[in-house]
Design a protein around this motif. Sequence first.
Motif, PDB file in Angstrom:
ATOM      1  N   HIS A 263     -11.027 -13.753 -22.165  1.00 16.29           N
ATOM      2  CA  HIS A 263     -12.117 -14.303 -22.913  1.00 16.29           C
ATOM      3  C   HIS A 263     -12.359 -16.082 -22.377  1.00 16.29           C
ATOM      4  CE1 HIS A 263     -11.143 -11.083 -25.370  1.00 16.29           C
ATOM      5  NE2 HIS A 263     -12.416 -11.096 -25.839  1.00 16.29           N
ATOM      6  N   PRO A 264     -12.642 -16.219 -21.195  1.00 20.36           N
ATOM      7  CA  PRO A 264     -12.788 -17.485 -20.335  1.00 20.36           C
ATOM      8  C   PRO A 264     -13.841 -18.327 -21.262  1.00 20.36           C
ATOM      9  CG  PRO A 264     -13.779 -15.888 -18.924  1.00 20.36           C
ATOM     10  CD  PRO A 264     -13.145 -15.216 -20.145  1.00 20.36           C
ATOM     11  N   GLU A 265     -14.711 -17.646 -22.006  1.00 16.49           N
ATOM     12  CA  GLU A 265     -15.610 -18.575 -22.778  1.00 16.49           C
ATOM     13  C   GLU A 265     -15.230 -19.174 -23.813  1.00 16.49           C
ATOM     14  OE1 GLU A 265     -15.265 -14.544 -24.662  1.00 16.49           O
ATOM     15  OE2 GLU A 265     -15.523 -15.306 -22.684  1.00 16.49           O
ATOM     16  N   GLY A 266     -13.925 -18.663 -24.188  1.00 19.22           N
ATOM     17  CA  GLY A 266     -13.427 -19.433 -25.483  1.00 19.22           C
ATOM     18  C   GLY A 266     -13.564 -18.577 -26.886  1.00 19.22           C
ATOM     19  N   LEU A 267     -12.490 -18.782 -27.809  1.00 21.52           N
ATOM     20  CA  LEU A 267     -12.396 -18.039 -29.021  1.00 21.52           C
ATOM     21  C   LEU A 267     -12.283 -18.909 -30.162  1.00 21.52           C
ATOM     22  CD1 LEU A 267     -10.067 -15.018 -27.717  1.00 21.52           C
ATOM     23  CD2 LEU A 267     -12.264 -14.949 -28.110  1.00 21.52           C
ATOM     24  N   SER A 292      -0.048 -23.907 -30.755  1.00 27.15           N
ATOM     25  CA  SER A 292       0.483 -25.467 -30.512  1.00 27.15           C
ATOM     26  C   SER A 292       1.597 -25.194 -29.487  1.00 27.15           C
ATOM     27  CB  SER A 292       0.833 -26.052 -31.795  1.00 27.15           C
ATOM     28  OG  SER A 292       1.514 -27.404 -31.481  1.00 27.15           O
ATOM     29  N   HIS A 293       2.648 -24.339 -29.923  1.00 26.96           N
ATOM     30  CA  HIS A 293       3.746 -24.069 -28.816  1.00 26.96           C
ATOM     31  C   HIS A 293       3.377 -23.674 -27.321  1.00 26.96           C
ATOM     32  CE1 HIS A 293       6.843 -24.626 -31.790  1.00 26.96           C
ATOM     33  NE2 HIS A 293       6.245 -23.410 -32.511  1.00 26.96           N
ATOM     34  N   LEU A 294       2.130 -22.843 -27.405  1.00 25.58           N
ATOM     35  CA  LEU A 294       1.520 -22.127 -26.108  1.00 25.58           C
ATOM     36  C   LEU A 294       0.961 -23.469 -25.451  1.00 25.58           C
ATOM     37  CD1 LEU A 294       0.964 -20.033 -24.262  1.00 25.58           C
ATOM     38  CD2 LEU A 294      -1.148 -19.630 -25.566  1.00 25.58           C
ATOM     39  N   ARG A 295       0.239 -24.314 -26.136  1.00 15.71           N
ATOM     40  CA  ARG A 295      -0.356 -25.382 -25.449  1.00 15.71           C
ATOM     41  C   ARG A 295       0.836 -26.096 -24.740  1.00 15.71           C
ATOM     42  NH1 ARG A 295      -2.827 -27.277 -29.351  1.00 15.71           N
ATOM     43  NH2 ARG A 295      -4.785 -26.554 -28.925  1.00 15.71           N
ATOM     44  N   SER A 296       1.972 -26.513 -25.612  1.00 16.16           N
ATOM     45  CA  SER A 296       2.988 -27.274 -24.834  1.00 16.16           C
ATOM     46  C   SER A 296       3.355 -26.636 -23.658  1.00 16.16           C
ATOM     47  CB  SER A 296       4.132 -27.554 -25.805  1.00 16.16           C
ATOM     48  OG  SER A 296       3.608 -28.109 -27.127  1.00 16.16           O
ATOM     49  N   ALA A 297       3.547 -25.238 -23.719  1.00 19.66           N
ATOM     50  CA  ALA A 297       4.249 -24.444 -22.510  1.00 19.66           C
ATOM     51  C   ALA A 297       3.256 -24.858 -21.551  1.00 19.66           C
ATOM     52  CB  ALA A 297       4.425 -23.266 -22.781  1.00 19.66           C
ATOM     53  N   LEU A 298       1.899 -24.851 -21.495  1.00 16.00           N
ATOM     54  CA  LEU A 298       0.739 -24.866 -20.660  1.00 16.00           C
ATOM     55  C   LEU A 298       0.709 -26.347 -20.104  1.00 16.00           C
ATOM     56  CD1 LEU A 298      -1.531 -22.212 -21.850  1.00 16.00           C
ATOM     57  CD2 LEU A 298       0.043 -21.857 -19.974  1.00 16.00           C
ATOM     58  N   GLY A 299       1.322 -27.266 -20.718  1.00 18.92           N
ATOM     59  CA  GLY A 299       1.210 -28.822 -20.306  1.00 18.92           C
ATOM     60  C   GLY A 299      -0.189 -29.344 -20.666  1.00 18.92           C
ATOM     61  N   GLY A 300      -0.546 -28.694 -21.931  1.00 24.77           N
ATOM     62  CA  GLY A 300      -1.678 -29.112 -22.602  1.00 24.77           C
ATOM     63  C   GLY A 300      -3.202 -28.761 -22.092  1.00 24.77           C
ATOM     64  N   ARG A 305     -11.535 -25.547 -30.431  1.00 24.33           N
ATOM     65  CA  ARG A 305     -12.976 -25.538 -30.785  1.00 24.33           C
ATOM     66  C   ARG A 305     -13.862 -25.471 -29.846  1.00 24.33           C
ATOM     67  NH1 ARG A 305     -12.680 -30.883 -35.096  1.00 24.33           N
ATOM     68  NH2 ARG A 305     -10.648 -29.870 -35.983  1.00 24.33           N
ATOM     69  N   PRO A 306     -13.897 -24.196 -29.258  1.00 23.90           N
ATOM     70  CA  PRO A 306     -12.989 -23.150 -29.380  1.00 23.90           C
ATOM     71  C   PRO A 306     -11.838 -23.218 -28.584  1.00 23.90           C
ATOM     72  CG  PRO A 306     -14.606 -22.569 -27.806  1.00 23.90           C
ATOM     73  CD  PRO A 306     -14.982 -24.041 -28.167  1.00 23.90           C
ATOM     74  N   TYR A 307     -10.882 -22.477 -28.880  1.00 24.55           N
ATOM     75  CA  TYR A 307      -9.567 -22.254 -27.991  1.00 24.55           C
ATOM     76  C   TYR A 307     -10.090 -21.718 -26.513  1.00 24.55           C
ATOM     77  CZ  TYR A 307      -6.929 -22.961 -32.139  1.00 24.55           C
ATOM     78  OH  TYR A 307      -6.467 -23.378 -33.459  1.00 24.55           O
ATOM     79  N   ARG A 308      -9.593 -22.296 -25.589  1.00 19.90           N
ATOM     80  CA  ARG A 308     -10.117 -22.091 -24.034  1.00 19.90           C
ATOM     81  C   ARG A 308      -9.043 -22.673 -22.867  1.00 19.90           C
ATOM     82  NH1 ARG A 308     -13.227 -24.905 -20.932  1.00 19.90           N
ATOM     83  NH2 ARG A 308     -13.639 -26.291 -22.263  1.00 19.90           N
ATOM     84  N   LEU A 309      -8.778 -21.797 -22.252  1.00 18.16           N
ATOM     85  CA  LEU A 309      -8.010 -22.517 -21.139  1.00 18.16           C
ATOM     86  C   LEU A 309      -8.538 -23.059 -20.245  1.00 18.16           C
ATOM     87  CD1 LEU A 309      -6.203 -18.887 -20.311  1.00 18.16           C
ATOM     88  CD2 LEU A 309      -5.207 -20.777 -21.687  1.00 18.16           C
ATOM     89  N   MET A 310      -7.996 -24.171 -19.674  1.00 18.77           N
ATOM     90  CA  MET A 310      -8.623 -25.189 -18.941  1.00 18.77           C
ATOM     91  C   MET A 310      -8.019 -25.034 -17.564  1.00 18.77           C
ATOM     92  SD  MET A 310      -8.371 -28.302 -21.693  1.00 18.77           S
ATOM     93  CE  MET A 310      -9.079 -29.490 -20.799  1.00 18.77           C
ATOM     94  N   MET A 311      -7.293 -24.021 -16.954  1.00 24.28           N
ATOM     95  CA  MET A 311      -7.176 -24.247 -15.772  1.00 24.28           C
ATOM     96  C   MET A 311      -7.641 -22.700 -14.928  1.00 24.28           C
ATOM     97  SD  MET A 311      -4.946 -22.121 -17.624  1.00 24.28           S
ATOM     98  CE  MET A 311      -3.613 -23.290 -18.154  1.00 24.28           C
ATOM     99  N   PRO A 312      -7.508 -22.702 -13.408  1.00 23.77           N
ATOM    100  CA  PRO A 312      -8.199 -21.497 -12.955  1.00 23.77           C
ATOM    101  C   PRO A 312      -7.200 -20.126 -13.602  1.00 23.77           C
ATOM    102  CG  PRO A 312      -7.663 -23.274 -11.350  1.00 23.77           C
ATOM    103  CD  PRO A 312      -7.141 -23.753 -12.616  1.00 23.77           C
ATOM    104  N   VAL A 313      -7.574 -19.137 -13.704  1.00 21.35           N
ATOM    105  CA  VAL A 313      -6.895 -17.985 -14.194  1.00 21.35           C
ATOM    106  C   VAL A 313      -7.265 -16.748 -13.428  1.00 21.35           C
ATOM    107  CG1 VAL A 313      -6.489 -16.438 -16.141  1.00 21.35           C
ATOM    108  CG2 VAL A 313      -7.023 -18.889 -16.688  1.00 21.35           C
ATOM    109  N   ASP A 314      -5.870 -16.088 -12.915  1.00 23.80           N
ATOM    110  CA  ASP A 314      -6.201 -14.755 -12.347  1.00 23.80           C
ATOM    111  C   ASP A 314      -5.328 -13.667 -13.137  1.00 23.80           C
ATOM    112  OD1 ASP A 314      -6.764 -13.077 -10.048  1.00 23.80           O
ATOM    113  OD2 ASP A 314      -4.686 -13.162  -9.782  1.00 23.80           O
ATOM    114  N   THR A 315      -6.011 -12.516 -13.462  1.00 29.30           N
ATOM    115  CA  THR A 315      -5.133 -11.513 -13.982  1.00 29.30           C
ATOM    116  C   THR A 315      -5.137 -10.393 -13.462  1.00 29.30           C
ATOM    117  OG1 THR A 315      -6.843 -10.566 -15.650  1.00 29.30           O
ATOM    118  CG2 THR A 315      -5.812 -12.624 -16.385  1.00 29.30           C
TER     119      THR A 315
END
Length: 415
Positions: A263-267, A292-300, A305-315
């Motif tokens: 859900h790259p648009e965020g949740l 919060s733990h996941l954010r730390s593992a991802l280097g922030g 608001r919304p929760y959204r990944l901020m790096m290129p993503v490939d699945t």
Amino acid sequence: MTSPREELRGQRVEAVRAWTAFVERGDEAAAMVRPEILRSWERSGVAISPDVAEAPMADESDTAAFWQESPLQVAVSRIEDDLRRTAEDGDLVVAVTDADTRILWTYGGRVMRRKAESVNFVAGGRWGESSIGTNALALATTDDRPSTVFSAEHFAPIVHNWVCWAAPVHDPVTGEQLGVIDLSTTWDRTHPIGMATARVMARLLENALPRATAPSDGRHTGGRAFQAGLQLTLLGQVEVVLDGQRLLLTRRQTEILALLALHPEGLTLEHLQALVYGDKAVSPSTLKAEVSHLRSALGGQLASRPYRLMMPVDTDVETVLDLLRRGRVAGALAAYGGDLFPGTSSPALTELAEVVAVSVREALLADPQPGAVMRYTELAPYDTEVIEVALAALPDARHPARALLKGRLAAAGRA
């Protein structure tokens, strides 16, 4: 009427005549052979003498080390029974090479195995044009397309009694040529489906390759190609790699990451909670702690608001579904590793797993390509309907995939 054997003998005589004309008089052979053979003879004549006695050998330890790290080793191990059966049934020798035409693996029937050993058609043998002259492995590597070399079309007389069929093996995702697969036997056992068999075996190897192969920029990350951003493997196995480094996350953190990746648009917090937990009574603070733990593992690199990944993503999920939408069934099966996130407790991921599995199966029923079906049966060995549809779709009773598919069907019946 001329018998097939007499026709073969005539072809062999013509090949020997053309080869002799080339060796003795050069240009006179131009009208007597296929252009690709003539070009290869010309390249070979500059590099070696026709009286070469055997192929040179690469360093044994280097070859073994390369083979153990090669994605082709994984692919061969997955379909080795099929390769061995093909060699034994046709008294062939089967070889798999790297991109430099160095043989990495061979298996031969009783007669051809001895012949192969006598000319170093074995692991470590170098079969490029500059080493041994014109042959099907070298042509398939150089021209990047399937090749047949019959009898005296070979540059070196030590293999004038052979016929060889070879097809290149590519990474289905990147298109990179990884090597070739070759089937060889004596010239008098030439068969019209030899080349078709080589093509089928090449597709089987491609479908059996691990989904990540060699790095494109020379950076090694455990056998996977380095890419900036997040690479998320969810099909069959679950693995998270960020900027080339594998991350060790809990199952719940990985489920949250998967849902955000899809859900790259965020949740929103409420939406994410419903996707992760469904109707379970779980407090929002529990989910916030996991995020919060996941954010730390991802280097922030996880916004709120919304929760959204901020790096290129490939699945791999999106790769498979995109390939299916474009009708590329073989490519989709090459990227398909099995059930999505086995054992997940997320209702959203469970539903998506069903969608992906059904989409793959329906695509195969609509377009039952033999290589793709063989790959699928490794992951779903009891789905006999897909195998039966593939068998019914084969146009020729002698098609080389028929015996392989029947073997899989029999194995499913025994299970």
